[in-house]
Design an enzyme around this catalytic site. Structure first.
Site, PDB file in Angstrom:
ATOM      1  N   ASN A  10       0.868  -1.179   0.000  1.00 21.40           N
ATOM      2  CA  ASN A  10       0.000   0.000   0.000  1.00 21.40           C
ATOM      3  C   ASN A  10       0.906   1.230   0.000  1.00 21.40           C
ATOM      4  OD1 ASN A  10      -1.799   2.048   0.531  1.00 21.40           O
ATOM      5  ND2 ASN A  10      -2.278   1.401   2.617  1.00 21.40           N
ATOM      6  N   TRP A  11       0.990   1.883  -1.142  1.00 20.27           N
ATOM      7  CA  TRP A  11       1.894   3.041  -1.246  1.00 20.27           C
ATOM      8  C   TRP A  11       1.290   4.288  -0.622  1.00 20.27           C
ATOM      9  CZ3 TRP A  11       5.298   3.651  -6.263  1.00 20.27           C
ATOM     10  CH2 TRP A  11       6.198   2.580  -6.328  1.00 20.27           C
ATOM     11  N   LYS A  12       0.024   4.242  -0.250  1.00 22.33           N
ATOM     12  CA  LYS A  12      -0.640   5.416   0.347  1.00 22.33           C
ATOM     13  C   LYS A  12      -0.410   6.653  -0.534  1.00 22.33           C
ATOM     14  CE  LYS A  12       0.138   3.332   4.837  1.00 22.33           C
ATOM     15  NZ  LYS A  12       0.060   3.500   6.271  1.00 22.33           N
ATOM     16  N   HIS A  94      -9.526   1.110   4.902  1.00 21.02           N
ATOM     17  CA  HIS A  94      -8.258   1.271   5.624  1.00 21.02           C
ATOM     18  C   HIS A  94      -8.507   2.213   6.811  1.00 21.02           C
ATOM     19  CE1 HIS A  94      -4.153   2.436   6.549  1.00 21.02           C
ATOM     20  NE2 HIS A  94      -3.752   1.382   5.854  1.00 21.02           N
ATOM     21  N   GLU A  96      -6.903   4.588   7.928  1.00 21.67           N
ATOM     22  CA  GLU A  96      -6.659   6.007   7.632  1.00 21.67           C
ATOM     23  C   GLU A  96      -7.869   6.629   6.932  1.00 21.67           C
ATOM     24  OE1 GLU A  96      -2.895   5.429   5.677  1.00 21.67           O
ATOM     25  OE2 GLU A  96      -1.987   4.927   7.611  1.00 21.67           O
ATOM     26  N   GLU A 164      -5.497  -5.092  10.566  1.00 24.54           N
ATOM     27  CA  GLU A 164      -4.483  -4.062  10.774  1.00 24.54           C
ATOM     28  C   GLU A 164      -4.767  -3.315  12.076  1.00 24.54           C
ATOM     29  OE1 GLU A 164      -2.503  -2.934   6.801  1.00 24.54           O
ATOM     30  OE2 GLU A 164      -4.151  -1.568   7.160  1.00 24.54           O
ATOM     31  N   GLY A 170       2.497   1.979  10.725  1.00 24.37           N
ATOM     32  CA  GLY A 170       3.486   3.047  10.579  1.00 24.37           C
ATOM     33  C   GLY A 170       4.199   3.410  11.861  1.00 24.37           C
ATOM     34  N   SER A 209       3.376  -2.454  10.327  1.00 21.03           N
ATOM     35  CA  SER A 209       4.824  -2.529  10.567  1.00 21.03           C
ATOM     36  C   SER A 209       5.437  -3.885  10.204  1.00 21.03           C
ATOM     37  CB  SER A 209       5.138  -2.146  12.024  1.00 21.03           C
ATOM     38  OG  SER A 209       4.724  -0.810  12.275  1.00 21.03           O
ATOM     39  N   GLY A 230       2.748  -1.231   4.259  1.00 21.72           N
ATOM     40  CA  GLY A 230       2.814   0.176   3.891  1.00 21.72           C
ATOM     41  C   GLY A 230       4.238   0.598   3.590  1.00 21.72           C
ATOM     42  N   GLY A 231       4.900   1.187   4.579  1.00 16.65           N
ATOM     43  CA  GLY A 231       6.223   1.777   4.388  1.00 16.65           C
ATOM     44  C   GLY A 231       7.228   0.856   3.712  1.00 16.65           C
TER      45      GLY A 231
HETATM   46  C1  PEP Z   1      -0.787   0.013   6.010  1.00 16.15           C
HETATM   47  O1  PEP Z   1      -0.880   1.194   5.786  1.00 16.15           O
HETATM   48  O2  PEP Z   1      -1.671  -0.739   5.554  1.00 16.15           O
HETATM   49  C2  PEP Z   1       0.347  -0.467   6.781  1.00 16.15           C
HETATM   50  C3  PEP Z   1       0.312  -1.669   7.256  1.00 16.15           C
HETATM   51  O3  PEP Z   1       1.410   0.411   6.969  1.00 16.15           O
HETATM   52  P1  PEP Z   1       2.850   0.060   7.607  1.00 16.15           P
HETATM   53  O4  PEP Z   1       3.320  -1.233   6.998  1.00 16.15           O
HETATM   54  O5  PEP Z   1       3.716   1.223   7.205  1.00 16.15           O
HETATM   55  O6  PEP Z   1       2.659  -0.072   9.067  1.00 16.15           O
END
Ligand code: PEP
Length: 249
Positions: A10-12, A94, A96, A164, A170, A209, A230-231
């Site tokens: 997920n590049w957000k 999500h 967010e 999640e 994050g 994470s 994500g990251g």
């Molecule tokens: C996400 O945004 O779905 C996520 C899991 O982010 P991260 O891996 O950066 O915690």
């Protein structure tokens, strides 16, 4: 039941055309992965990334869609538009989006119905906040989100669930493997209660994470069928290491 592992990135709100080089590098590093590999870039990159991944093992997806097929919804994107831009999946609900845009379980369910109707796989996210975990209401929260967000009649081909924990996204924090297993086993039981044998075919991703250092142990945890990342999905080398762990799981 065998469920193919899914490594979804997920590049957000990250990435411009310059970052498509990461996709070329990822395709070279993962020419024939055992796991399914998916990147969900921002909408502005979807068509270009879909073109860049033609002939590779990397699929692309959206990060949200509108519940309607078309109309007067400035700034929104329909599921059919994502499909037209090359998407195979869309992330929905999500945390967010639930937090930033007030999306409710009913909104997520309507979007999932639209996505599936347009031929996309719906990746529906659920997860508790830190306050909810500390209040020991995690399973109640997840149960309510599942019941409200997942449409009737879904199958292992049309829906994926991503667990999640909001506090793990994050932050570098992750639940213990026992905590991840407890929630995934609970989700599996809820799906089986509602959908019968089909509930055993629906893949359950862990997200929050996930890094190369913890991916293998997370993928070895009960009822974990992959990860939403994500990251660590932004750089090919890091995401490829996570895909390696999914390939080996
Ligand atoms: C996400 O945004 O779905 C996520 C899991 O982010 P991260 O891996 O950066 O915690």
């Amino acid at each position: 039941m065998t469920r193919r592992k899914l490594a979804a990135g997920n590049w957000k709100m990250n990435g411009t055309t310059a970052d498509l080089s990461e996709i070329d590098a990822l395709a070279s590093a993962q020419p024939d992965p055992t796991a399914e590999v998916l990147i969900c870039p921002p909408a502005t990159l979807l068509a270009a990334m879909s073109a860049a991944t033609q002939g590779t093992a990397i699929a692309t997806g959206g990060q949200d869609c509108h519940a309607q097929g078309s109309g007067a919804h400035t700034g929104d994107i329909s599921a059919a538009m994502l499909k037209d831009a090359g998407a195979s999946y869309v992330i929905l609900g999500h945390s967010e989006r639930r937090a930033d845009h007030g999306e409710t379980d009913a909104d997520v369910r309507a979007k999932a119905t639209a996505a599936i109707g347009a031929g996309l796989g719906a990746i529906v996210c659920v997860g508790e906040t830190l306050a909810q975990r500390e209040a020991e209401t995690t399973l109640d929260v997840i149960g309510t989100q599942l019941a409200g967000s997942i449409p009737d009649g879904v199958t292992g081909d049309t829906v994926v669930i991503a667990y999640e924990p909001v506090w793990a996204i994050g932050t570098g924090l992750t639940p213990t493997l026992a905590q991840i297993g407890e929630v995934h086993d609970f989700i599996r039981a809820e799906l089986t209660k509602r959908f019968g044998d089909t509930g055993g075919a629906i893949r359950l991703l862990y997200g929050g994470s996930v890094k190369p250092a913890n991916a293998a142990e997370i993928f070895a945890t009960s009822n974990v069928d992959g990860a939403l990342v994500g990251g660590a999905s932004l750089k090919a080398a890091e995401f490829s290491a996570i895909i390696d762990a999914a390939n080996a799981a």
